[in-house]
Design an enzyme around this catalytic site. Structure first.
Site, short mmCIF file in Angstrom:
data_model
loop_
_atom_site.label_atom_id
_atom_site.label_comp_id
_atom_site.label_asym_id
_atom_site.label_seq_id
_atom_site.Cartn_x
_atom_site.Cartn_y
_atom_site.Cartn_z
N GLU A 151 47.25 51.60 -5.23
CA GLU A 151 47.17 50.16 -4.94
C GLU A 151 48.45 49.78 -4.20
OE1 GLU A 151 46.36 47.55 -8.26
OE2 GLU A 151 47.62 45.98 -7.41
N GLU A 156 51.80 38.80 -2.67
CA GLU A 156 51.43 38.48 -4.05
C GLU A 156 52.54 37.72 -4.75
OE1 GLU A 156 49.50 40.79 -7.88
OE2 GLU A 156 51.02 41.84 -6.69
#
Length: 339
Positions: A151, A156
């Site tokens: 990932e 974010e």
């Protein structure tokens, strides 16, 4: 998909890097990042009326335990939470029309690319991103059988945080090399750097019980949330190749002309914000068949636990109040993939 509260408490001090004056030959040598190539071919381009053709809508329960109902494409379109504006901008929004009872889940959107990638150059041009109390937006790449195929969190953060976080999550054995041999001369400072952001953690291995990952914090408030939106956003460029994973961020007024011309040349972009060297995290071993994901969840494992650091009250109460989501929108120019 998130870093622990302990890591988030670290100060956002300027990254200490070694550097000294360089003659022209040494500068040229250091500017040659061995992993970069000067020619890339466009393989996928998502923009305007055809944007959603390349994505599936995820409508299952949120795996990060967020207080959201992810809608199908039909339901998201009917609720006006996923649409394309007349100027070609793609909008992905959280419902801001309905007040809820505390504990109810709020409608939101999560999309995932139909195609997957193990290597390549992914460029996202974003005008605005979601932010607000309880809000947890993310632009990320993820492979099947998490975390075994990797990932990469590109954009974010949570709640009213001001600094973007770049993070890897992997299976056991991958770490962040704090002093990689691959480096570039910062044209502003004259210092040799492999990355410009601040290290938050070096152990990339992740699991349900230990999910901090290895990451960086962007040192600029224009990288996330309100600060990002006030400059009309910008571009995030993620390169995954034999040398590792690199992420650059360009503000709206500083996007390289080769990106706009669809002839990207990472060798001309200078120091990336984040760089994970293959010397301690082999790309071929840890990253495979990753899809591009764009979503906004609420509360959940990270935004819920970090809520009190920037917001008052409780996270579940924030979810119930529709006015908290007036700025919980993605506004996307395009997402492009090059090989």
């Amino acid at each position: 998909m998130y870093l622990s509260a302990a890591l988030l408490a670290l100060p956002f001090a300027a990254l200490a890097v070694s550097g000294r004056s360089l003659d022209s030959r040494r500068l040229a040598d250091h500017n040659k990042r061995f992993h970069r190539r000067s020619s890339y071919s466009l393989v996928d381009f998502h923009q305007g009326d055809s944007f959603f053709d390349g994505f599936d809508f995820y409508s299952d329960a949120d795996p990060t335990n967020g207080m959201v109902n992810y809608l199908s494409q039909e339901d998201a379109t009917n609720a006006n939470l996923a649409h394309v504006q007349s100027d070609g901008t793609t909008v992905l929004a959280v419902d801001n029309a309905d007040d809820l009872s505390e504990g109810e889940y709020r409608n939101s959107v999560r999309i995932q690319s139909k195609n997957s990638y193990s290597k390549g150059l992914i460029i996202a041009d974003i005008y605005a991103m979601p932010h607000g109390c309880s809000v947890w937006p993310a632009l990320w790449l993820v492979g099947p059988d998490w975390p075994n195929n990797g990932e990469i969190d590109i954009l974010e953060g949570v709640n009213e945080y001001q600094y973007n976080q770049y993070t890897l999550h992997t299976s056991d054995g991958c770490t962040l090399d704090e002093s990689p041999t691959s480096s570039t001369v910062n044209e502003t400072t004259g210092k040799i750097q492999a990355f410009a952001a601040n290290i938050l953690g070096t152990t990339c291995a992740s699991s349900g019980s230990s999910n901090a990952g290895c990451g960086f914090s962007d040192p600029y408030t224009t990288s996330y949330g309100h600060g990002f939106n006030m400059i009309a956003g910008g571009v995030f460029a993620t390169l995954i190749d034999d040398s590792g994973v690199s992420i650059w961020r360009f503000e709206r007024g500083s996007i390289p002309s080769d990106i706009d011309a669809q002839t990207p040349d990472p060798s001309s972009w200078g120091v990336p914000m984040a760089f994970w060297s293959s010397s301690t995290c082999d790309v071929d071993q840890y990253f495979k068949d990753m899809s591009i994901v764009i979503n906004t969840t609420l509360c959940g494992d990270w935004a819920g636990s970090a809520f009190s650091s920037t917001c008052s009250g409780t996270c579940s109460a924030a979810v119930a109040n529709s006015t908290n989501f007036d700025y919980a929108q993605w506004k996307l120019n395009y997402v492009a993939v090059y090989q």
